[in-house]
Design an enzyme around this catalytic site. Structure first.
Site, short mmCIF file in Angstrom:
data_model
loop_
_atom_site.label_atom_id
_atom_site.label_comp_id
_atom_site.label_asym_id
_atom_site.label_seq_id
_atom_site.Cartn_x
_atom_site.Cartn_y
_atom_site.Cartn_z
CB SER A 1 -7.84 -0.11 -2.08
OG SER A 1 -6.94 -0.04 -1.00
NE ARG B 1 -4.37 -1.65 1.39
CZ ARG B 1 -5.48 -1.83 2.07
NH1 ARG B 1 -5.57 -1.42 3.32
NH2 ARG B 1 -6.52 -2.40 1.51
CE1 TYR C 1 -4.50 -3.71 7.02
CE2 TYR C 1 -2.12 -3.84 6.78
CZ TYR C 1 -3.39 -4.00 6.27
OH TYR C 1 -3.54 -4.47 4.98
CD GLN D 1 -2.60 6.01 -4.07
OE1 GLN D 1 -2.96 6.71 -5.03
NE2 GLN D 1 -2.47 6.52 -2.86
CG ASP E 1 -4.62 -1.44 -2.70
OD1 ASP E 1 -5.00 -2.61 -2.47
OD2 ASP E 1 -4.47 -0.58 -1.82
#
Length: 378
Positions: A131, A120, A228, A125, A128
Site C-alpha cells: 500500500s 491487509r 480483491y 496497516q 503494509d
C-alpha cells in the site's frame, strides 16, 4: 540483534530499505545496524547520514554476521550464500516471479518474509509495504501521464480562447487508483474511474470523480473477502466492455492499475479500444510487469499506436526514491517488534502471530507459505 541493510542491485532500483530516522530508532531499541556503502545514495542519503544516526557503514553491509537482513528487492544468489543459517530476511520478494529464489532461501535455512504478503488487516496497516508503495505509484502515474500528454490538464480561460480540461479515466480503484484519481483532480482534470468491486463506487465519488460500471446484481457480489476483484461472467464482461469501449474513446488519458498477486494482469484496454482514442492521448499501464492491462504496452518502453502514447512502468515508486524509501523503511520498522524477543532483543519471530504467518515464506529450511509450499514440494 545485528541488522544489515543491503544495497539494491536490481536495474533501475533507487530505493533503500532503511533511512537515518529508522536506523536511529533501531539503535535506540538496542540493535546494531550496518549499512552497505552507497546503499542510500540514489535516495539522496549519503553514507555519513547513516553514520550520524549510529550505523556502521561497510562494503557488504555486514551481511555475514547479521541476524536480520533487509532489502527492498529480492536477494542475489551471492547474498543468499553469504547469510548465516537461521538469519532472517525481509524484502519485497516477488515470490510468484522467481520461485528459484525462494528455494535457495529455504536451502540456505534463511527465515524469509515477503513484505507484499503482509496481511491487509487493520493491525498491519503500518507494515503494509504494498500500500505504501502503490500510493506513490498512483501519484507518479498521473505526473508521468501529464508529462507525456501534449496538452494542459486543467481548464484555462484566456483572452485567446478556452483550453478544455483533460479527461482522465482510472481503471482499477485500489490504493494506486485512488491516489491517481486524487492527483488528477488536483491537476484540474475531469476524472472518471471504474472497478468491478462495488465498494469502490463510494470511494470514487468521495474524491469528486464519476464512477463508470454496469451495476447489475453480479456487480454487487464482485469482491472477495480479501478485497480483491472476483472473476466476472462472460455475460457481464461483454456488457462492461461495451460501456468501457464507448467511454475510453472520449478520454485523453487512461491509467490502468488492476493487478492481483500471483496472476497475470487482466486486459482492461484492448488494442482496438486504445486505437479509438484521439491522437495525442496517453495510456499509462501500471500492471505491465505481470503482462499489462493493455496488450500494446511494453515494460518501461513508450509505444505509439495510431498516435496514442502507451507507457508501461514496472517500478514507479523508484522514480520517487526518497519518499518511497522513507515509507518502506517505516514499514520494516513497524514489523520489527514481531521479529524480536522483547527482553533479549534477539531475532525471534512471533511464529504464531497472523502477520508473521501471512508473510513468512521459508522457515528452518522449508518453504512454509501455503501458496508456495505445495508447488515447491511437487
Amino acid at each position: 540483534m545485528r541488522i544489515a541493510v543491503l544495497k539494491e542491485s536490481a536495474p533501475g532500483e533507487t530505493r533503500v530499505a532503511a533511512t537515518p530516522d529508522t536506523v536511529k530508532k533501531f539503535v535506540s531499541l538496542g540493535h546494531s545496524v550496518t549499512v552497505a556503502a552507497g546503499a542510500g545514495v540514489n535516495a539522496s542519503v549519503p553514507d555519513q547520514h547513516y553514520k550520524d544516526a549510529g550505523a556502521e557503514v561497510s562494503a557488504d553491509g555486514g551481511i555475514g554476521g547479521a541476524d536480520l537482513v533487509v532489502k527492498v528487492r529480492r536477494p542475489t544468489d551471492a547474498e543468499i550464500g553469504t547469510m548465516k543459517p537461521g538469519a532472517g530476511f525481509a524484502s519485497l520478494l516477488e515470490p510468484y516471479g522467481d520461485k528459484a529464489v525462494i528455494d535457495a532461501l529455504a536451502k540456505a535455512k534463511i527465515d524469509a518474509l515477503a513484505m507484499e504478503f503482509i496481511p491487509r488487516i487493520s493491525r498491519a496497516q503500518s507494515m503494509d509495504a504494498l500500500s505504501s508503495q502503490a500510493n506513490l505509484a498512483g501519484y507518479r502515474a498521473v505526473i508521468e501521464a501529464a508529462a507525456l500528454y501534449g496538452r494542459a490538464f486543467p481548464m484555462m480561460m484566456t483572452a485567446a480562447g478556452t483550453v478544455a480540461a483533460a479527461k482522465v479515466f482510472v481503471m482499477g480503484v485500489g490504493v494506486a487508483g485512488l491516489q491517481a484519481i486524487a492527483t488528477a483532480r488536483r491537476l484540474g482534470a475531469v476524472v472518471s474511474a471504474t472497478d468491478v468491486r462495488p465498494a469502490t463506487k463510494e470511494q470514487v465519488a468521495s474524491l469528486g470523480a464519476k464512477f463508470v460500471a454496469v451495476e447489475d446484481e453480479e456487480f454487487k457480489q464482485a469482491e472477495t473477502a480479501a478485497g480483491y476483484a472476483k472473476p466476472m461472467s462472460a455475460e457481464y464482461q461483454a456488457k462492461q466492455a461495451a460501456l468501457i469501449t464507448e467511454h475510453i474513446a472520449k478520454q485523453d488519458v487512461v491509467i490502468t492499475t488492476a493487478l492481483i498477486p500471483g496472476r497475470a494482469a487482466p486486459v482492461l484496454v484492448t488494442e482496438a479500444q486504445a486505437k479509438s482514442m484521439r491522437p495525442g492521448s496517453v495510456i499509462v499501464d501500471l500492471a505491465v510487469a505481470q503482462g499489462g492491462n493493455c496488450p500494446l504496452s511494453k515494460p518501461d518502453e513508450l509505444v505509439e499506436a495510431g498516435g496514442v502514447k502507451i507507457m508501461g512502468f514496472t517500478n514507479l515508486p523508484a522514480r520517487l526514491p526518497a519518499d518511497a524509501s522513507a515509507l518502506y523503511a517505516k514499514n520494516l520498522l513497524a514489523l520489527l517488534p514481531l521479529l524480536t524477543d522483547k527482553d533479549s532483543k534477539a531475532f525471534a519471530p512471533a511464529w504464531d502471530d497472523e502477520i508473521i504467518k501471512g508473510a513468512m515464506l521459508t522457515k528452518a529450511g522449508a518453504i512454509v507459505h501455503p501458496s508456495l509450499a505445495p508447488a515447491s514440494a511437487a
